[in-house]
Design a protein around this motif. Structure first.
Motif, short mmCIF file in Angstrom:
data_model
loop_
_atom_site.label_atom_id
_atom_site.label_comp_id
_atom_site.label_asym_id
_atom_site.label_seq_id
_atom_site.Cartn_x
_atom_site.Cartn_y
_atom_site.Cartn_z
N GLU A 153 -4.34 -0.13 -9.43
CA GLU A 153 -5.11 0.83 -8.63
C GLU A 153 -6.56 0.87 -9.07
O GLU A 153 -7.48 0.93 -8.24
N VAL A 184 -8.29 -2.30 -7.77
CA VAL A 184 -8.55 -2.22 -6.33
C VAL A 184 -9.73 -1.29 -6.04
O VAL A 184 -10.58 -1.58 -5.18
N LYS A 194 -13.20 -2.75 -5.90
CA LYS A 194 -13.50 -3.63 -4.78
C LYS A 194 -14.05 -4.98 -5.24
O LYS A 194 -15.13 -5.41 -4.83
N ARG A 232 0.77 -9.05 -6.77
CA ARG A 232 0.53 -7.75 -6.14
C ARG A 232 -0.92 -7.65 -5.67
O ARG A 232 -1.19 -7.16 -4.57
N LEU A 233 -1.83 -8.11 -6.49
CA LEU A 233 -3.25 -8.07 -6.11
C LEU A 233 -3.48 -8.94 -4.87
O LEU A 233 -4.18 -8.54 -3.93
N GLN A 234 -2.87 -10.12 -4.86
CA GLN A 234 -3.05 -11.02 -3.72
C GLN A 234 -2.45 -10.43 -2.46
O GLN A 234 -3.00 -10.61 -1.36
N SER A 235 -1.34 -9.72 -2.60
CA SER A 235 -0.72 -9.10 -1.42
C SER A 235 -1.60 -8.01 -0.83
O SER A 235 -1.44 -7.64 0.33
N MET A 236 -2.53 -7.51 -1.64
CA MET A 236 -3.45 -6.47 -1.18
C MET A 236 -4.79 -7.06 -0.74
O MET A 236 -5.76 -6.35 -0.53
#
Length: 291
Positions: free
Chosen positions: A94, A97, A100, A115-119
């Motif tokens: 979090e 993210v 940015k 997880r980062l790539q999925s976001m």
């Protein structure tokens, strides 16, 4: 004539669109997973969750692009003021993210990449573990930052390690060394980047490459090997002489123990741009103890 002009304009716009599409994918960097990571332009907002990668960005003169780092990144001093986003093992997704970033730099063994790539956040996974890796990672990060002096940085590192080796007195060369990275005891073996530096300093590592880069040893192994010099961080030195048989070892009896401060240990255990300083730290201690 008007019809010809319209066709010419359509062709011009199509060509411009193709050039734009090519430009959008002009920057491609292959990471250590073999993944091709594509960028529209060189990233301006970078989060690094590995200290050696943080130091690599700064060594290439682009510290100002870092907007967040892991809790262990502490060099150069300027990165201490950046937001911290956990560590490589437990990154705070979090927090990352929220910053940015255009890209997150992390080790291949770090958690959170998928997880980062999925976001929708790009991840470049790079994990230097040897001298050759440090050179390669400098090149990759240089590509990412679009700077041209990565090889110059490597040449300075390489020449400085050589100079450290040449600074040693002849009678110090060939000494048998035990380098402890953790009180497990975990050692830096011949196959590790630390072991490679020791080899370049013309030292003999008591931990053979066959045991792996950083093996956990039976303490009796070290006693039997009876090294000439012990290298250890001050956090792990406490109680070392109380280990069974250790007080009688050659290095302990002759007080040939290099005890590194926390700051020195950080330099020594990071495979990155400060390897040359690590070589100088080791060479100074070896000269003092064996000169």
């Amino acid at each position: 004539m008007e019809a010809i002009m319209k066709r010419w304009l359509r062709a011009l716009f199509a060509a411009a669109a193709l050039c734009g599409a090519a430009g959008a994918l002009a920057l491609q960097v292959v990471d250590d997973r073999g993944v091709v990571v594509q960028f529209e332009r060189s990233p301006q907002r970078i989060v690094s969750v590995l200290p050696s990668l943080t130091e690599t960005v700064c060594a290439l003169g682009q510290c100002q692009r870092l907007v967040g780092v892991d809790r262990y990144s502490n060099f150069p001093d300027s990165v201490r003021n950046l937001p911290q986003v956990g560590g490589g093992i437990d990154p705070n997704i979090e927090a990352i993210v929220a910053l940015k970033p255009d890209v997150v730099l992390m080790a291949t063994s770090a958690r959170g990449a998928e997880r980062l790539q999925s976001m929708g956040i790009k991840v470049l996974a790079l994990e230097p573990m040897s001298h050759a890796d440090v050179r390669r990672v400098l090149d990759r990060v240089g590509e990412l930052l679009q700077v041209n002096d990565a090889q110059q940085v490597w040449r300075v590192i390489d020449a400085s390690v050589l100079a450290a080796a040449q600074s040693l007195p002849p009678k110090a060369r060939g000494a048998r060394v035990y380098f402890e990275v953790n009180s497990g005891p975990y050692a830096a073996g011949e196959a590790s980047f630390i072991g490679e530096t020791l080899s370049r300093l013309q030292m003999r590592n008591i931990v053979p490459a066959a045991l792996g880069p950083f093996p956990k040893l039976n303490p009796e192994f070290v006693v039997r090997a009876n090294p000439d010099v012990i290298m250890v961080g001050d956090r792990n030195f406490a109680g070392m002489d109380a280990r069974p048989g250790w007080a009688g070892m050659r290095a302990m009896q002759a007080k040939r123990v290099c005890i590194f401060s926390a700051e020195q240990s950080d330099t020594l255990v990071r495979p990155g741009p400060r390897m040359a300083e690590g070589a100088r730290i080791m060479a100074r201690c070896l000269s003092d103890r064996l000169g």
